[in-house]
Design a protein around this motif. Structure first.
Motif, mmCIF file in Angstrom:
data_model
loop_
_atom_site.group_PDB
_atom_site.id
_atom_site.type_symbol
_atom_site.label_atom_id
_atom_site.label_comp_id
_atom_site.label_asym_id
_atom_site.label_seq_id
_atom_site.Cartn_x
_atom_site.Cartn_y
_atom_site.Cartn_z
ATOM 1 N N GLY A 50 -1.841 2.020 5.947
ATOM 2 C CA GLY A 50 -2.625 0.903 6.432
ATOM 3 C C GLY A 50 -2.583 -0.339 5.572
ATOM 4 O O GLY A 50 -3.076 -1.393 5.978
ATOM 5 N N PHE A 51 -1.998 -0.250 4.379
ATOM 6 C CA PHE A 51 -1.938 -1.426 3.512
ATOM 7 C C PHE A 51 -0.933 -2.420 4.115
ATOM 8 O O PHE A 51 0.134 -2.023 4.570
ATOM 9 N N PRO A 52 -1.273 -3.730 4.105
ATOM 10 C CA PRO A 52 -0.381 -4.723 4.742
ATOM 11 C C PRO A 52 1.040 -4.684 4.179
ATOM 12 O O PRO A 52 1.251 -4.914 2.986
ATOM 13 N N ALA A 53 2.010 -4.415 5.025
ATOM 14 C CA ALA A 53 3.400 -4.281 4.583
ATOM 15 C C ALA A 53 3.958 -5.589 4.043
ATOM 16 O O ALA A 53 4.851 -5.583 3.194
ATOM 17 N N ASN A 54 3.443 -6.730 4.517
ATOM 18 C CA ASN A 54 3.955 -8.018 4.059
ATOM 19 C C ASN A 54 3.523 -8.356 2.640
ATOM 20 O O ASN A 54 3.974 -9.344 2.066
ATOM 21 N N LEU A 55 2.665 -7.513 2.052
ATOM 22 C CA LEU A 55 2.220 -7.733 0.679
ATOM 23 C C LEU A 55 2.869 -6.747 -0.290
ATOM 24 O O LEU A 55 2.466 -6.666 -1.454
ATOM 25 N N VAL A 56 3.874 -5.992 0.158
ATOM 26 C CA VAL A 56 4.475 -4.925 -0.647
ATOM 27 C C VAL A 56 5.976 -5.177 -0.814
ATOM 28 O O VAL A 56 6.645 -5.684 0.090
ATOM 29 N N LYS A 102 3.784 -10.063 -4.623
ATOM 30 C CA LYS A 102 3.779 -8.816 -3.863
ATOM 31 C C LYS A 102 3.247 -7.688 -4.746
ATOM 32 O O LYS A 102 3.267 -7.771 -5.973
ATOM 33 N N PHE A 103 2.815 -6.619 -4.093
ATOM 34 C CA PHE A 103 2.379 -5.416 -4.792
ATOM 35 C C PHE A 103 3.520 -4.418 -4.872
ATOM 36 O O PHE A 103 4.361 -4.336 -3.968
ATOM 37 N N ILE A 104 3.536 -3.633 -5.951
ATOM 38 C CA ILE A 104 4.394 -2.455 -6.025
ATOM 39 C C ILE A 104 3.496 -1.247 -6.254
ATOM 40 O O ILE A 104 2.465 -1.344 -6.942
ATOM 41 N N PHE A 105 3.864 -0.118 -5.667
ATOM 42 C CA PHE A 105 3.077 1.104 -5.760
ATOM 43 C C PHE A 105 3.924 2.207 -6.387
ATOM 44 O O PHE A 105 5.161 2.199 -6.265
ATOM 45 N N PRO A 106 3.301 3.194 -7.054
ATOM 46 C CA PRO A 106 4.045 4.293 -7.676
ATOM 47 C C PRO A 106 4.966 4.978 -6.676
ATOM 48 O O PRO A 106 4.575 5.287 -5.552
ATOM 49 N N ASN A 107 6.206 5.186 -7.137
ATOM 50 C CA ASN A 107 7.218 5.879 -6.331
ATOM 51 C C ASN A 107 7.459 5.202 -4.976
ATOM 52 O O ASN A 107 7.925 5.845 -4.028
ATOM 53 N N ASN A 108 7.110 3.907 -4.885
ATOM 54 C CA ASN A 108 7.276 3.127 -3.651
ATOM 55 C C ASN A 108 6.520 3.740 -2.472
ATOM 56 O O ASN A 108 6.914 3.563 -1.307
ATOM 57 N N GLN A 109 5.420 4.432 -2.779
ATOM 58 C CA GLN A 109 4.600 5.035 -1.729
ATOM 59 C C GLN A 109 3.410 4.117 -1.434
ATOM 60 O O GLN A 109 2.429 4.094 -2.176
ATOM 61 N N THR A 110 3.487 3.369 -0.362
ATOM 62 C CA THR A 110 2.432 2.426 0.020
ATOM 63 C C THR A 110 1.309 3.172 0.724
ATOM 64 O O THR A 110 1.566 3.957 1.649
#
Length: 233
Positions: A117-123, A106-114
Protein backbone atom coordinates in the motif's frame (compact mmCIF):
# COMPACT_ATOMS: atom_id res chain seq x y z
CA UNK A 1 19.04 -2.04 21.21
CA UNK A 2 15.29 -2.25 21.64
CA UNK A 3 13.13 0.84 21.79
CA UNK A 4 9.52 1.54 22.76
CA UNK A 5 8.62 5.20 22.32
CA UNK A 6 5.14 6.49 23.08
CA UNK A 7 5.73 10.13 22.05
CA UNK A 8 2.34 11.67 21.30
CA UNK A 9 0.62 8.30 21.12
CA UNK A 10 -2.27 9.60 23.24
CA UNK A 11 -2.49 12.76 21.19
CA UNK A 12 -1.93 16.40 22.10
CA UNK A 13 -4.37 19.24 21.66
CA UNK A 14 -3.64 22.92 21.14
CA UNK A 15 -5.99 25.79 21.92
CA UNK A 16 -5.66 29.30 20.57
CA UNK A 17 -8.94 31.09 21.27
CA UNK A 18 -9.97 30.93 17.62
CA UNK A 19 -13.35 29.38 18.46
CA UNK A 20 -14.37 31.88 21.14
CA UNK A 21 -13.30 35.08 19.41
CA UNK A 22 -15.76 37.74 18.35
CA UNK A 23 -17.08 36.71 14.91
CA UNK A 24 -17.05 40.33 13.88
CA UNK A 25 -13.27 40.49 14.30
CA UNK A 26 -12.40 37.22 12.57
CA UNK A 27 -11.55 38.91 9.29
CA UNK A 28 -9.11 41.26 11.02
CA UNK A 29 -7.55 38.40 13.04
CA UNK A 30 -8.09 40.30 16.26
CA UNK A 31 -7.11 38.26 19.33
CA UNK A 32 -10.50 38.52 20.98
CA UNK A 33 -10.85 34.83 21.88
CA UNK A 34 -9.52 32.93 24.87
CA UNK A 35 -7.53 29.70 24.63
CA UNK A 36 -8.80 28.40 27.96
CA UNK A 37 -12.36 29.10 26.87
CA UNK A 38 -11.74 27.00 23.77
CA UNK A 39 -10.46 24.24 26.06
CA UNK A 40 -13.63 24.38 28.18
CA UNK A 41 -15.74 24.14 25.05
CA UNK A 42 -13.61 21.26 23.82
CA UNK A 43 -12.70 22.72 20.44
CA UNK A 44 -9.01 22.30 19.61
CA UNK A 45 -7.30 24.51 17.05
CA UNK A 46 -4.48 22.01 16.49
CA UNK A 47 -3.35 18.55 17.46
CA UNK A 48 -0.61 15.98 17.02
CA UNK A 49 -0.93 12.20 17.15
CA UNK A 50 1.88 9.65 16.80
CA UNK A 51 1.78 5.86 16.76
CA UNK A 52 3.60 3.85 19.43
CA UNK A 53 7.08 3.35 18.03
CA UNK A 54 8.57 -0.10 18.72
CA UNK A 55 11.60 -1.81 17.20
CA UNK A 56 14.96 -3.50 17.63
CA UNK A 57 18.13 -1.93 16.18
CA UNK A 58 21.21 -4.10 15.75
CA UNK A 59 24.72 -3.97 14.35
CA UNK A 60 28.08 -5.71 14.86
CA UNK A 61 31.32 -4.03 15.91
CA UNK A 62 34.92 -5.28 15.81
CA UNK A 63 38.16 -3.46 16.64
CA UNK A 64 41.83 -4.13 17.27
CA UNK A 65 45.18 -2.35 17.40
CA UNK A 66 48.95 -2.77 17.50
CA UNK A 67 51.56 -0.29 18.68
CA UNK A 68 55.23 -0.10 19.59
CA UNK A 69 57.79 2.38 20.97
CA UNK A 70 60.92 3.22 19.00
CA UNK A 71 63.74 4.95 20.87
CA UNK A 72 65.34 6.78 17.98
CA UNK A 73 67.96 8.52 20.15
CA UNK A 74 68.55 8.74 23.92
CA UNK A 75 66.40 11.89 23.86
CA UNK A 76 63.82 11.05 21.19
CA UNK A 77 61.13 8.35 21.49
CA UNK A 78 58.53 7.67 18.80
CA UNK A 79 55.33 5.73 19.43
CA UNK A 80 53.81 4.16 16.33
CA UNK A 81 50.50 2.36 16.14
CA UNK A 82 47.50 1.54 14.03
CA UNK A 83 43.92 0.65 14.92
CA UNK A 84 41.30 -1.02 12.75
CA UNK A 85 37.58 -0.72 13.44
CA UNK A 86 34.55 -2.01 11.61
CA UNK A 87 30.84 -1.94 12.33
CA UNK A 88 27.98 -3.02 10.14
CA UNK A 89 25.30 -0.50 9.13
CA UNK A 90 22.56 -0.53 11.81
CA UNK A 91 19.49 -2.47 10.76
CA UNK A 92 16.11 -3.19 12.31
CA UNK A 93 15.60 -6.85 13.23
CA UNK A 94 12.29 -7.08 11.34
CA UNK A 95 13.38 -4.73 8.53
CA UNK A 96 11.02 -2.05 9.81
CA UNK A 97 12.90 0.95 8.44
CA UNK A 98 13.29 3.08 5.34
CA UNK A 99 15.80 5.65 4.13
CA UNK A 100 14.77 8.81 2.31
CA UNK A 101 17.31 9.74 -0.38
CA UNK A 102 17.63 13.46 -1.02
CA UNK A 103 18.05 14.23 -4.71
CA UNK A 104 15.79 11.62 -6.20
CA UNK A 105 13.51 12.29 -3.20
CA UNK A 106 12.57 8.64 -2.96
CA UNK A 107 12.45 5.99 -0.25
CA UNK A 108 14.42 2.76 -0.22
CA UNK A 109 13.33 -0.23 1.86
CA UNK A 110 15.32 -3.26 3.13
CA UNK A 111 15.79 -5.91 0.46
CA UNK A 112 13.69 -3.71 -1.88
CA UNK A 113 10.55 -4.96 -0.13
CA UNK A 114 8.04 -2.08 -0.18
CA UNK A 115 5.29 -2.28 2.47
CA UNK A 116 1.91 -3.10 1.00
CA UNK A 117 0.00 0.00 0.00
CA UNK A 118 2.94 2.39 0.19
CA UNK A 119 2.89 4.85 -2.76
CA UNK A 120 5.02 3.31 -5.52
CA UNK A 121 5.93 6.74 -6.92
CA UNK A 122 7.85 7.47 -3.71
CA UNK A 123 10.04 4.32 -3.88
CA UNK A 124 13.24 3.49 -5.78
CA UNK A 125 15.57 0.44 -5.83
CA UNK A 126 18.48 0.33 -3.39
CA UNK A 127 21.50 1.95 -5.11
CA UNK A 128 24.53 -0.17 -5.94
CA UNK A 129 26.96 -0.49 -3.02
CA UNK A 130 24.34 0.29 -0.36
CA UNK A 131 23.70 -2.37 2.30
CA UNK A 132 20.42 -4.14 1.62
CA UNK A 133 19.27 -3.97 5.26
CA UNK A 134 21.15 -1.06 6.84
CA UNK A 135 20.42 1.17 3.79
CA UNK A 136 23.83 2.88 3.97
CA UNK A 137 27.20 1.82 2.61
CA UNK A 138 29.23 -0.72 4.59
CA UNK A 139 32.58 0.99 5.22
CA UNK A 140 35.47 -1.44 5.66
CA UNK A 141 38.49 0.85 5.27
CA UNK A 142 38.57 2.28 8.80
CA UNK A 143 42.34 2.16 9.35
CA UNK A 144 43.41 4.57 12.08
CA UNK A 145 47.15 5.31 12.26
CA UNK A 146 48.61 6.81 15.46
CA UNK A 147 51.82 8.75 15.98
CA UNK A 148 53.31 9.98 19.25
CA UNK A 149 56.61 11.80 19.85
CA UNK A 150 58.44 12.51 23.12
CA UNK A 151 61.64 14.60 23.15
CA UNK A 152 63.69 15.30 26.29
CA UNK A 153 64.55 18.96 25.91
CA UNK A 154 66.28 19.19 29.30
CA UNK A 155 66.72 17.08 32.42
CA UNK A 156 63.31 18.14 33.77
CA UNK A 157 61.59 19.11 30.51
CA UNK A 158 60.00 16.77 27.97
CA UNK A 159 58.05 17.87 24.90
CA UNK A 160 55.28 15.55 23.77
CA UNK A 161 53.05 15.55 20.70
CA UNK A 162 50.68 13.07 19.15
CA UNK A 163 47.97 12.62 16.59
CA UNK A 164 45.98 10.10 14.65
CA UNK A 165 42.90 9.26 12.65
CA UNK A 166 39.75 8.38 14.60
CA UNK A 167 36.36 6.91 13.73
CA UNK A 168 33.22 7.09 15.85
CA UNK A 169 30.46 4.54 16.21
CA UNK A 170 26.95 5.65 15.16
CA UNK A 171 25.34 4.40 18.37
CA UNK A 172 24.72 7.72 20.14
CA UNK A 173 21.81 8.77 17.93
CA UNK A 174 18.35 7.94 19.27
CA UNK A 175 15.83 5.83 17.37
CA UNK A 176 13.60 8.80 16.54
CA UNK A 177 16.44 10.29 14.47
CA UNK A 178 17.18 7.13 12.50
CA UNK A 179 15.63 5.56 9.38
CA UNK A 180 13.39 3.42 11.60
CA UNK A 181 11.41 6.62 12.25
CA UNK A 182 10.35 6.96 8.62
CA UNK A 183 6.80 6.26 7.47
CA UNK A 184 4.98 3.98 7.44
CA UNK A 185 6.75 2.63 10.54
CA UNK A 186 6.42 5.86 12.47
CA UNK A 187 3.47 8.02 11.58
CA UNK A 188 2.71 11.48 12.93
CA UNK A 189 -0.51 13.27 12.10
CA UNK A 190 -0.50 17.01 12.72
CA UNK A 191 -3.66 19.03 12.46
CA UNK A 192 -2.95 22.67 11.63
CA UNK A 193 -4.49 25.68 13.32
CA UNK A 194 -7.41 26.11 10.97
CA UNK A 195 -10.90 26.87 12.19
CA UNK A 196 -12.48 25.65 8.97
CA UNK A 197 -10.62 22.38 8.32
CA UNK A 198 -9.42 21.07 11.67
CA UNK A 199 -12.70 20.13 13.41
CA UNK A 200 -10.79 18.43 16.20
CA UNK A 201 -12.88 18.24 19.35
CA UNK A 202 -12.83 16.40 22.67
CA UNK A 203 -16.22 14.92 21.82
CA UNK A 204 -15.12 13.29 18.55
CA UNK A 205 -11.38 12.84 19.22
CA UNK A 206 -9.06 11.85 16.40
CA UNK A 207 -10.44 10.13 13.30
CA UNK A 208 -10.14 6.33 13.33
CA UNK A 209 -7.76 6.45 10.36
CA UNK A 210 -5.58 9.25 11.72
CA UNK A 211 -2.58 6.94 12.01
CA UNK A 212 -3.02 5.16 8.73
CA UNK A 213 0.67 5.19 7.76
CA UNK A 214 -0.15 4.18 4.19
CA UNK A 215 -2.15 7.34 3.65
CA UNK A 216 0.36 9.85 5.00
CA UNK A 217 0.59 13.25 3.35
CA UNK A 218 4.09 13.61 1.80
CA UNK A 219 3.73 17.40 1.83
CA UNK A 220 3.63 17.54 5.62
CA UNK A 221 5.18 14.27 6.87
CA UNK A 222 8.59 14.18 8.55
CA UNK A 223 11.25 12.13 6.75
CA UNK A 224 14.64 10.90 8.01
CA UNK A 225 17.41 11.05 5.41
CA UNK A 226 20.78 9.35 5.90
CA UNK A 227 23.46 9.93 3.28
CA UNK A 228 23.79 6.39 1.86
CA UNK A 229 27.55 6.97 1.43
CA UNK A 230 27.98 7.36 5.19
CA UNK A 231 26.73 5.71 8.36
CA UNK A 232 25.30 8.90 9.84
CA UNK A 233 22.68 11.43 8.75
Amino acid sequence: SRFDIAGNARGTFGFSGVYTQNPATTATRSASGNAYADFLVGDAASGTLTNIFIGDLRYKYYGGYVNDDWKVTPRLTVNLGVRYEIWTPPYERNNQQANFLIGPNKFIFPNNQTPAGFPANLVMPIPSGVDSRGLTEFHKNNWSPRLGVAYQLASHTVLRAGGGVFYAEPDALGASGRPVANPPFRTTTSYPTDQVHTNLTFATGYPSNALNGLAFDPTSATFVAFDPRSEEN
